[in-house]
Write an enzyme that holds these catalytic residues in place. Structure first.
Site, PDB file in Angstrom:
ATOM      1  N   SER A  83       0.819  -1.214   0.000  1.00  0.00           N
ATOM      2  CA  SER A  83       0.000   0.000   0.000  1.00  0.00           C
ATOM      3  C   SER A  83       0.855   1.268   0.000  1.00  0.00           C
ATOM      4  CB  SER A  83      -0.915   0.021   1.232  1.00  0.00           C
ATOM      5  OG  SER A  83      -1.667  -1.169   1.309  1.00  0.00           O
TER       6      SER A  83
HETATM    7  N1  SAH Z   1      -0.583  -5.073   3.965  1.00  0.00           N
HETATM    8  C1  SAH Z   1       0.131  -5.409   2.740  1.00  0.00           C
HETATM    9  C2  SAH Z   1      -0.591  -4.988   1.485  1.00  0.00           C
HETATM   10  C3  SAH Z   1      -1.840  -5.722   1.293  1.00  0.00           C
HETATM   11  S1  SAH Z   1      -2.469  -5.869  -0.348  1.00  0.00           S
HETATM   12  C4  SAH Z   1       1.524  -4.838   2.747  1.00  0.00           C
HETATM   13  O1  SAH Z   1       1.869  -4.090   3.666  1.00  0.00           O
HETATM   14  O2  SAH Z   1       2.292  -5.164   1.834  1.00  0.00           O
HETATM   15  C5  SAH Z   1      -3.837  -6.891   0.112  1.00  0.00           C
HETATM   16  C6  SAH Z   1      -3.484  -8.309   0.455  1.00  0.00           C
HETATM   17  O3  SAH Z   1      -4.671  -8.949   0.899  1.00  0.00           O
HETATM   18  C7  SAH Z   1      -2.976  -9.127  -0.729  1.00  0.00           C
HETATM   19  O4  SAH Z   1      -1.755  -9.699  -0.421  1.00  0.00           O
HETATM   20  C8  SAH Z   1      -4.062 -10.194  -0.919  1.00  0.00           C
HETATM   21  O5  SAH Z   1      -3.558 -11.433  -1.362  1.00  0.00           O
HETATM   22  C9  SAH Z   1      -4.647 -10.282   0.469  1.00  0.00           C
HETATM   23  N2  SAH Z   1      -6.014 -10.822   0.557  1.00  0.00           N
HETATM   24  C10 SAH Z   1      -7.057 -10.649  -0.298  1.00  0.00           C
HETATM   25  N3  SAH Z   1      -8.155 -11.270   0.163  1.00  0.00           N
HETATM   26  C11 SAH Z   1      -7.803 -11.865   1.340  1.00  0.00           C
HETATM   27  C12 SAH Z   1      -8.500 -12.658   2.302  1.00  0.00           C
HETATM   28  N4  SAH Z   1      -9.782 -12.980   2.143  1.00  0.00           N
HETATM   29  N5  SAH Z   1      -7.829 -13.064   3.386  1.00  0.00           N
HETATM   30  C13 SAH Z   1      -6.514 -12.754   3.575  1.00  0.00           C
HETATM   31  N6  SAH Z   1      -5.806 -12.010   2.694  1.00  0.00           N
HETATM   32  C14 SAH Z   1      -6.443 -11.571   1.601  1.00  0.00           C
END
Ligand code: SAH
Length: 236
Positions: A83
């Site tokens: 992000s």
């Molecule tokens: N916090 C992360 C960025 C997150 S991007 C960082 O600091 O890099 C969003 C993430 O959520 C992605 O990796 C995606 O695979 C995950 N995601 C999507 N749906 C999800 C779910 N139902 N449960 C857990 N993770 C999920």
């Protein structure tokens, strides 16, 4: 660096602490620019310190190192992103992290947000649905010594009941609706920060506070753009 494009000059100075200073200044500026929506002139200095302490370039793919200290989201593979630093900072501030808090993050991704949280709270639990992202993030966090973070491969819609209830929950992907399980795993007085909305359409960053009597208070903070929280068990 004297040569190069504007972007290179701005973000690759061969001096990470200078890049970091520029990034923190941009976050301060964006915080001021959004103050009417967020109700904040500045973020908690503890949050800004945590941002300074965590080397974002270690969470960004090799080929994108030049952008590691730009105030932008970046791709991390599997169609996912790390992000934007300002949004990481704002969401961290919105959960009001305390040193004794136990926090749940949904969407580990690169592990960057979890590393920031680990500087501010007692323990971080984080769930990632893509197994290889979880594995890489786990190795990265271990290597960098963030040892109060635990990662699970799983579906964040269901939370992680074993370690709850949590002082705060931070969701790093956009949910079509507020996951009931997460609200259930919040302590009285706990904060849930979550982008709500459909992918590629208007999403809102929402803060939900569970009052001591169990009532929920909801506040819309800012329009945002996140990758979707997939796997809603109720829509199968
Ligand atoms: N916090 C992360 C960025 C997150 S991007 C960082 O600091 O890099 C969003 C993430 O959520 C992605 O990796 C995606 O695979 C995950 N995601 C999507 N749906 C999800 C779910 N139902 N449960 C857990 N993770 C999920």
């Amino acid at each position: 660096m004297v040569q190069g494009t504007v972007a290179e000059r701005q973000f690759v100075s061969n001096d990470i602490s200078k890049d970091m200073d520029l990034l923190l200044e941009e976050i301060r500026e964006e915080t001021r620019a959004t103050r009417l929506a967020t109700d904040r002139e500045a973020l908690d200095p503890r949050v800004m310190n945590a941002l300074r302490e965590v080397p974002r370039h270690r969470f960004v793919p090799d080929e994108l190192q030049f952008g590691a200290y730009a105030n932008r989201p970046l791709p991390i593979g599997h169609g996912q992103t790390i992000s934007q630093p300002y949004i990481v900072a704002l969401m961290t501030d919105l959960i009001q992290p305390g040193p004794d808090d136990v926090v749940l993050e949904i969407g580990t991704g690169s592990g960057y947000q979890a590393a920031i949280l680990s500087r501010l709270v007692k323990r971080v639990y984080t769930i990632e649905i893509v197994e290889s992202l979880a594995k890489d993030a786990n190795e990265r966090l271990r290597r960098l010594g963030y040892d109060n973070v635990e990662i699970q491969v799983g579906n964040g819609w269901l939370g992680w009941p074993q370690h709850g209830p949590y002082d705060a929950i931070l969701v790093a992907a956009a949910a079509s609706r507020i996951p009931a399980a997460l609200v259930g795993q919040l302590k009285p007085g706990g904060r849930l920060v979550i982008p709500v909305g459909e992918p590629h359409s208007a999403q809102n960053l929402v803060v939900i506070t569970k009052q001591n009597d169990g009532q929920l208070e909801m506040k819309h903070v800012l329009p945002v753009a996140f990758v979707p929280l997939i796997g809603n068990p109720e829509s199968r």
